[in-house]
Enzyme design. Structure first.
Site, short mmCIF file in Angstrom:
data_model
loop_
_atom_site.label_atom_id
_atom_site.label_comp_id
_atom_site.label_asym_id
_atom_site.label_seq_id
_atom_site.Cartn_x
_atom_site.Cartn_y
_atom_site.Cartn_z
N GLU A 1 -1.01 -14.46 -13.16
CA GLU A 1 -0.38 -13.93 -12.28
C GLU A 1 0.49 -14.44 -10.77
OE1 GLU A 1 -1.52 -10.30 -12.37
OE2 GLU A 1 -1.18 -11.25 -14.70
N TRP B 1 3.87 -15.03 -11.22
CA TRP B 1 4.69 -13.31 -11.06
C TRP B 1 4.69 -13.54 -9.60
CZ3 TRP B 1 7.03 -9.97 -14.37
CH2 TRP B 1 7.06 -10.23 -16.01
N TRP C 1 16.94 12.44 -11.69
CA TRP C 1 15.32 12.80 -11.86
C TRP C 1 15.04 13.92 -11.55
CZ3 TRP C 1 13.08 8.24 -13.52
CH2 TRP C 1 13.46 6.73 -12.85
N ASN D 1 -4.10 -3.05 -11.29
CA ASN D 1 -3.50 -3.53 -12.04
C ASN D 1 -2.63 -2.79 -13.02
OD1 ASN D 1 -0.91 -5.31 -11.28
ND2 ASN D 1 -1.44 -6.36 -13.29
N TRP E 1 11.25 6.60 -9.09
CA TRP E 1 10.63 5.34 -9.14
C TRP E 1 10.53 4.68 -7.27
CZ3 TRP E 1 12.46 1.30 -6.85
CH2 TRP E 1 13.68 0.87 -6.58
N TRP F 1 7.21 -1.80 -9.41
CA TRP F 1 7.82 -0.12 -9.91
C TRP F 1 9.39 -0.40 -10.90
CZ3 TRP F 1 5.66 4.67 -9.70
CH2 TRP F 1 4.58 4.91 -9.00
#
Length: 438
Positions: A261, A264, A293, A328, A346, A369
């Site tokens: 994590e 990341w 969209w 998360n 998004w 996202w």
């Protein structure tokens, strides 16, 4: 009052609100002349915040008060300003004989422009500006492919990251050794939240400790929102009230999953550095700019307020709105739902999270996202559409998390689903396929 007779250095706190194990602060104190600790409540940022009960400002002020207490015991004080950085530095240059300004790197687009502006301003006055790596373990081009190009897939990046890791990178900076170098002066007041136009909520923040017990069970428990299985250290990492080096040190011996994590975080900061366009609203994969969209504003409002009729999505959004935190696993579910079930850009969701998340961090928020929407690096393929019902069965089978945030679940007042899953999935796949053929 001018203090021009005493040469000083300045250490400028930003995303590193701690005296302990702070790279730039260590170098500033080690340089040998008195150091004035500085923090600026940056009006370029704060004036854009619409919510005047924004708990992030409260969190920052709390961290400053903690440092102020520590500095008081050393006969020093934080100088805290509420203003525009260029103007604050002009003021400081009039007041003090500044030799150098020290700070830690910040990788976000606004921060890059701000630092460049300060560097030029100082340069004109023959004052040097030094910045250091502090909020990540590896940055910029430190972990790249053999040909020098950046990784865009996490797994090979993480392998190279782990292979490059030496004890040196996790070593703490011994700031304490040079505490006597803090500039000696009487305590100065830290601006109140009210004086800056913000309100106090007095809601508690998560503690900054990482329990051994949590690390041991992290891999097994982290995906279940009803369990206290995650560290909730995001806000502390965001504002640097904990040291990334100390956390990585602790995790490397106890939990590979937790260490991943942290990797990341480094990965997304590296992506932001090499591909700054993602921080300015662009899709990492340009072909995803062709998606048409739907951007239905009423549906977006229902998503924001947790009224979609999908309990796991609604629970997540209500948790976010009330606490500034969202588990998360649930972040992935609600993001996928907005982009794929509702076909809402998004970027709308990214901006909403930016307003609400206590631990909002541009690099990680954007990365998450774009991952959910399929437009990011190493993203879930566009045809993977999370099924909220299956996610619920898997990660909240007893509905403990859902019932906490959606108490009216079994009542007639709870809304019907905003869209039917199979229909939404089909519509999403058709829309994406059409856009990606171009």
């Amino acid at each position: 009052m001018s203090h021009k007779s005493t040469p000083v250095n300045i250490f400028w706190f930003r995303r590193d609100l701690r005296l302990d194990d702070n790279a730039g602060l260590y170098h500033a104190l080690k340089a040998g002349i008195p150091v004035i600790p500085l923090f600026i409540f940056d009006r370029n940022i704060l004036d854009q915040l619409e919510d005047k009960a924004d708990r992030r400002v409260e969190f920052i002020r709390g961290a400053l008060l903690e440092m102020q207490e520590q500095l008081g015991k050393l006969g020093s004080t934080l100088e805290v300003y509420y203003g525009i950085p260029d103007q604050v530095f002009n003021e400081l240059l009039e007041e003090h004989s500044i030799q150098s300004v020290y700070t830690n790197h910040d990788y976000e687009p606004y921060a890059q422009k701000r630092d460049e502006s300060i560097r030029r301003l100082l340069n004109d006055r023959q004052v040097s500006f030094h910045t250091y790596k502090d909020q990540v373990i590896f940055e910029k081009g430190e972990v790249v492919k053999d040909d020098g190009r950046p990784y865009t897939v996490f797994t090979p990046y993480s392998r190279r990251w782990k292979a490059a890791l030496k004890d040196f990178y996790l070593k703490s900076y011994p700031v304490k050794k040079y505490h006597q170098r803090f500039y000696q002066q009487a305590p100065k007041r830290i601006p109140s939240l009210n004086s800056m136009g913000f309100e106090e909520t007095q809601q508690p923040f998560p503690p900054k400790t990482l329990r051994e017990e949590l690390l041991k069970k992290y891999k097994e428990q982290r995906d279940y929102p009803a369990i206290h299985g995650t560290s909730k250290l995001g806000v502390h990492l965001r504002f640097g009230t904990v040291s990334i080096r100390k956390l990585a040190q602790k995790a490397s011996g106890s939990s590979e999953t937790f260490l991943n994590e942290l990797i990341w975080r480094d990965f997304y900061h590296m992506i932001l550095w090499h591909f700054p366009q993602v921080g300015e609203g662009k899709a990492f994969k340009p072909e995803y700019e062709h998606i048409r969209w739907r951007n239905n504003e009423q549906e977006f409002e229902r998503w924001c307020t947790g009224q979609t009729g999908y309990p796991i999505v609604d629970a997540g959004m209500r948790e976010l709105n009330e606490t500034g935190f969202m588990h998360n696993r649930v972040r992935m579910i609600v993001a996928s739902f907005l982009a794929k079930h509702l076909l809402i850009d998004w970027r709308w969701g990214e901006a909403y999270f930016a307003l609400k998340l206590l631990d909002f961090d541009l690099a990680a928020n954007n990365g998450g996202w774009q991952w959910a929407a399929g437009s990011g690096c190493d993203a879930a393929p566009y045809f993977r559409v999370f099924n909220p019902h299956l996610q619920t069965q898997k990660f909240d089978p007893d509905l403990k998390y859902i019932r906490k945030w959606v108490p009216e679940l079994e009542e007639l007042t709870y809304p019907r689903p905003i869209v039917e899953h199979d229909l939404a999935r089909k519509r999403c796949l058709e829309t994406y396929a059409k856009a990606l053929k171009k």
